[in-house]
Each structure stands twice: as C-alpha cells, then as structure tokens.
Design a protein around this motif. Structure first.
Motif, PDB file in Angstrom:
ATOM      1  N   TYR A  27       0.833  -1.205   0.000  1.00 17.63           N
ATOM      2  CA  TYR A  27       0.000   0.000   0.000  1.00 17.63           C
ATOM      3  C   TYR A  27       0.869   1.258   0.000  1.00 17.63           C
ATOM      4  CZ  TYR A  27      -3.232   3.610   1.577  1.00 17.63           C
ATOM      5  OH  TYR A  27      -3.955   4.778   1.676  1.00 17.63           O
ATOM      6  N   VAL A  28       1.868   1.278   0.874  1.00 11.10           N
ATOM      7  CA  VAL A  28       2.749   2.452   0.973  1.00 11.10           C
ATOM      8  C   VAL A  28       3.533   2.650  -0.320  1.00 11.10           C
ATOM      9  CG1 VAL A  28       4.708   3.466   2.191  1.00 11.10           C
ATOM     10  CG2 VAL A  28       2.937   2.254   3.474  1.00 11.10           C
ATOM     11  N   MET A 110      16.660  -4.285   6.764  1.00  9.99           N
ATOM     12  CA  MET A 110      15.629  -3.380   7.260  1.00  9.99           C
ATOM     13  C   MET A 110      14.744  -4.082   8.279  1.00  9.99           C
ATOM     14  SD  MET A 110      12.844  -1.231   5.031  1.00  9.99           S
ATOM     15  CE  MET A 110      11.840  -2.656   4.620  1.00  9.99           C
ATOM     16  N   LEU A 111      14.479  -3.414   9.389  1.00  9.81           N
ATOM     17  CA  LEU A 111      13.590  -3.955  10.404  1.00  9.81           C
ATOM     18  C   LEU A 111      12.142  -3.671  10.023  1.00  9.81           C
ATOM     19  CD1 LEU A 111      15.477  -2.901  13.666  1.00  9.81           C
ATOM     20  CD2 LEU A 111      15.565  -5.095  12.469  1.00  9.81           C
ATOM     21  N   ASP A 115       9.784   3.016  10.093  1.00  9.21           N
ATOM     22  CA  ASP A 115       8.654   3.803   9.607  1.00  9.21           C
ATOM     23  C   ASP A 115       8.652   3.813   8.078  1.00  9.21           C
ATOM     24  OD1 ASP A 115      10.185   6.091   8.542  1.00  9.21           O
ATOM     25  OD2 ASP A 115      10.529   6.637  10.629  1.00  9.21           O
ATOM     26  N   SER A 116       7.516   4.187   7.512  1.00 11.94           N
ATOM     27  CA  SER A 116       7.333   4.080   6.062  1.00 11.94           C
ATOM     28  C   SER A 116       8.325   4.936   5.285  1.00 11.94           C
ATOM     29  CB  SER A 116       5.904   4.463   5.683  1.00 11.94           C
ATOM     30  OG  SER A 116       5.604   5.785   6.092  1.00 11.94           O
ATOM     31  N   LEU A 122      15.208   3.639   1.939  1.00  9.00           N
ATOM     32  CA  LEU A 122      16.094   2.493   1.738  1.00  9.00           C
ATOM     33  C   LEU A 122      15.892   1.870   0.362  1.00  9.00           C
ATOM     34  CD1 LEU A 122      15.904   0.733   5.220  1.00  9.00           C
ATOM     35  CD2 LEU A 122      17.802   2.052   4.294  1.00  9.00           C
ATOM     36  N   ILE A 123      14.648   1.791  -0.087  1.00 11.71           N
ATOM     37  CA  ILE A 123      14.380   1.231  -1.417  1.00 11.71           C
ATOM     38  C   ILE A 123      15.041   2.088  -2.487  1.00 11.71           C
ATOM     39  CG2 ILE A 123      12.584   0.808  -3.145  1.00 11.71           C
ATOM     40  CD1 ILE A 123      10.720   0.029  -0.845  1.00 11.71           C
TER      41      ILE A 123
END
Length: 227
Positions: A27-28, A110-111, A115-116, A122-123
């Motif tokens: 979704y994000v 990544m944990l 947060d989004s 990171l992506i």
C-alpha cells in the motif's frame, strides 16, 4: 549513474509469508510516484521462481519463511540476477541474519518496525546502488564480513586494478563507501562538499568499470583496495 534510472518507476517485489505485511508494504509503495509493486511471494521457493520471471529492481525479502529461507532465496536470486538489489526484511536486529544476508548478496537490512519513510528511502538508495546496513548490529556484522574478506580475498578474476589507478582522495571515498556511508556522511567525514563526493564517486565507478557502489565495494575487496 545512468539517466535511465530516473526515467522509470522502481519495480519492487515483496516476499513475506504474512499477507498483512505484504499488503501494508504494498500500500505504501504503490502510493509513490516513483515506484510500484510488480509481484509478491509468500515463501522463498516461490520467490526464486517469481523473481526470475518478473526481474524487479528491488526485492524486500523476509528471513524466516516456509520451504526456503529468505537467506537461501537471496543467494539464488543474486547468483542468477546480480543486478537485482535485495533488502533483507526481518523483525529482529539479529547479527547472524545480517552476516548471512551480506554473504548471500543482500545490499541492505531493514527492520519491519521501521517507519514508512525510512523504508521508502532504503528502497530508493538500494536502487541507486548503496549498501544499507545501518543498525548497530548490522554495522558490526558488516565490519566482520569486510574483515574476513579482506584477510582472505578471493583471487581476482577480472583485470588487475592497481592503487595507482585511483587517486588518494578517491581511495578515501571508496573506503567510506565500503563502510556504507551516504554521500552527505562521506562529505562530513572527509571535510569536503557533497558535490565533490559525487564527482569522486562518478570517477571511481568509471575507473573501476562498474555500474554502482555495491559492485565497486565487491571489486575493491577482491583487489585489497579497502579494509
């Protein structure tokens, strides 16, 4: 960097055995103008088959899954498709997961409780070729792997790369890249401007004949250019 990387949306694949996690991440990601989810898998075995057919730019890979672990799936995916960037996705900041992930070819860790905005950052940075191991545990694990590879490097299979090929400042920047620092952090650490760092990075990639920072670090390790 190639301009082509700014001309299309980042293609992301999600691999997690929890449907809710995949839906939340998806979704994000789908809300972003510069990225899209192009596939999902619920276990490592399914992931290997899926990624070979859709070839995403970035994969978010869970660690603990049925049939085949995320670590094994990452290893197989990177061996077949070294251009694909895999981010290890897990609930725990576990040293062994990080070490195994790095050795399998993952470019980041990544944990799931990140947060989004951190996830999206990171992506994007993984897509641009950065190595992303920034938790305390991940940093220690990365140092361990770098030390092992530096102490017992694999015989170079490509054209010999000499210290003279890179300037002293370029070697400094390359070392900083190997530690996983971003351009702004390198600029601060070396007391130079971020624009100067970008210029050095561009020259380093050109001289080393590689496409991104991850490939530069791998080649530097083989040729003992970084510690």
């Amino acid at each position: 960097m190639s301009d082509s990387k700014t001309q299309h949306r980042i293609r992301v694949a999600l691999v997690d055995d929890q449907t809710m996690i995949r839906q939340s991440l998806g979704y994000v990601i789908q809300m972003q103008s510069d990225m899209e989810v192009i596939g999902e898998a619920s276990d490592g075995e399914e992931a290997v088959e899926l990624i070979s057919s859709i070839t995403p730019d970035v994969v978010l890979m869970d660690v603990q899954m049925p049939k085949k672990s995320g670590i094994q799936a990452t290893k197989e995916i990177v061996m077949k498709h070294p251009e694909i960037k895999v981010l290890i996705l897990t609930t725990f900041d576990n040293h062994n997961y990080v070490v195994e992930g790095i050795r399998a070819g993952a470019v980041g860790y990544m944990l799931k409780d990140a947060d989004s905005q951190e996830m999206l950052d990171l992506i994007r940075r993984a897509y641009q070729g950065e190595a992303l191991f920034h938790t305390v545990t991940a940093a220690k694990a990365l140092a361990e792997v770098l030390h092992t590879q530096f102490s017992q490097p694999e015989p170079p299979t490509d054209k010999p790369l000499l210290l003279d090929d890179l300037t002293e400042r370029e070697l400094d920047v390359l070392q900083q890249i190997a530690y996983g620092f971003r351009n702004d952090q390198i600029a601060q650490n070396l007391f130079i401007s971020e624009g100067t760092v970008k210029t050095h990075v561009h020259r380093i990639l050109h001289k080393m004949g590689v496409e991104d920072r991850t490939q530069a670090v791998a080649k530097a390790l083989r040729h003992r250019l970084v510690k």
